[in-house]
Design a protein around this motif. Structure first.
Motif, PDB file in Angstrom:
ATOM      1  N   ARG A  18       0.865  -1.181   0.000  1.00  0.00           N
ATOM      2  CA  ARG A  18       0.000   0.000   0.000  1.00  0.00           C
ATOM      3  C   ARG A  18       0.898   1.226   0.000  1.00  0.00           C
ATOM      4  N   LEU A  19       0.581   2.166  -0.866  1.00  0.00           N
ATOM      5  CA  LEU A  19       1.330   3.417  -0.932  1.00  0.00           C
ATOM      6  C   LEU A  19       0.405   4.552  -0.529  1.00  0.00           C
ATOM      7  N   ASP A  20       0.805   5.292   0.491  1.00  0.00           N
ATOM      8  CA  ASP A  20       0.047   6.441   0.984  1.00  0.00           C
ATOM      9  C   ASP A  20       0.754   7.708   0.504  1.00  0.00           C
ATOM     10  N   TYR A  21       0.009   8.570  -0.181  1.00  0.00           N
ATOM     11  CA  TYR A  21       0.566   9.796  -0.740  1.00  0.00           C
ATOM     12  C   TYR A  21       0.014  11.022  -0.026  1.00  0.00           C
ATOM     13  N   SER A  32       4.466  18.364  -5.393  1.00  0.00           N
ATOM     14  CA  SER A  32       5.481  17.794  -4.509  1.00  0.00           C
ATOM     15  C   SER A  32       4.782  17.115  -3.348  1.00  0.00           C
ATOM     16  N   GLY A  33       5.486  16.180  -2.725  1.00  0.00           N
ATOM     17  CA  GLY A  33       4.899  15.492  -1.587  1.00  0.00           C
ATOM     18  C   GLY A  33       5.732  14.311  -1.139  1.00  0.00           C
ATOM     19  N   THR A  34       5.076  13.398  -0.418  1.00  0.00           N
ATOM     20  CA  THR A  34       5.733  12.209   0.104  1.00  0.00           C
ATOM     21  C   THR A  34       4.909  10.962  -0.220  1.00  0.00           C
ATOM     22  N   THR A  35       5.591   9.852  -0.282  1.00  0.00           N
ATOM     23  CA  THR A  35       4.981   8.538  -0.443  1.00  0.00           C
ATOM     24  C   THR A  35       5.502   7.642   0.668  1.00  0.00           C
ATOM     25  N   SER A  36       4.591   7.007   1.407  1.00  0.00           N
ATOM     26  CA  SER A  36       4.978   6.021   2.431  1.00  0.00           C
ATOM     27  C   SER A  36       4.494   4.665   1.964  1.00  0.00           C
ATOM     28  N   ILE A  37       5.352   3.648   2.076  1.00  0.00           N
ATOM     29  CA  ILE A  37       5.009   2.318   1.586  1.00  0.00           C
ATOM     30  C   ILE A  37       4.915   1.337   2.752  1.00  0.00           C
ATOM     31  N   TYR A  38       3.908   0.472   2.679  1.00  0.00           N
ATOM     32  CA  TYR A  38       3.672  -0.573   3.674  1.00  0.00           C
ATOM     33  C   TYR A  38       3.477  -1.892   2.941  1.00  0.00           C
ATOM     34  N   PHE A  39       4.097  -2.956   3.419  1.00  0.00           N
ATOM     35  CA  PHE A  39       4.017  -4.273   2.798  1.00  0.00           C
ATOM     36  C   PHE A  39       3.068  -5.178   3.580  1.00  0.00           C
ATOM     37  N   PHE A  40       2.296  -5.999   2.854  1.00  0.00           N
ATOM     38  CA  PHE A  40       1.293  -6.880   3.448  1.00  0.00           C
ATOM     39  C   PHE A  40       1.354  -8.260   2.809  1.00  0.00           C
ATOM     40  N   PRO A  41       1.062  -9.323   3.579  1.00  0.00           N
ATOM     41  CA  PRO A  41       0.873 -10.646   2.966  1.00  0.00           C
ATOM     42  C   PRO A  41      -0.449 -10.636   2.189  1.00  0.00           C
ATOM     43  N   LEU A  42      -0.582 -11.542   1.271  1.00  0.00           N
ATOM     44  CA  LEU A  42      -1.744 -11.572   0.382  1.00  0.00           C
ATOM     45  C   LEU A  42      -3.061 -11.750   1.129  1.00  0.00           C
TER      46      LEU A  42
END
Length: 66
Positions: A18-21, A32-42
């Motif tokens: 999931r990418l939060d912008y 301009s801005g930021t992107t935070s990434i979170y990893f998840f199992p399926l």
């Protein structure tokens, strides 16, 4: 402004991400801005809380006129 996307093809860290912008537009056509990434199992819910934090990254874009 804020946005969120889910990516089901984000190897090798997990089955999905999931990418939060957060972003803002400038009066001169910039973004301009930021992107935070979170990893998840399926089997997890990527729109809920949790996930493995992968980092926060900044970006800048410019309007290109033909």
């Amino acid at each position: 402004m804020i946005g969120r996307t889910v990516d089901f093809d984000f190897p090798p860290n997990s089955d999905m991400a999931r990418l939060d912008y957060t972003f803002k537009f400038g009066p001169d056509g910039t973004i301009s801005g930021t992107t935070s990434i979170y990893f998840f199992p399926l089997t997890a819910n990527p729109l809920g809380s949790g996930g493995t934090f992968g980092g926060t990254f900044t970006f800048t874009g410019y309007l290109v006129k033909p």
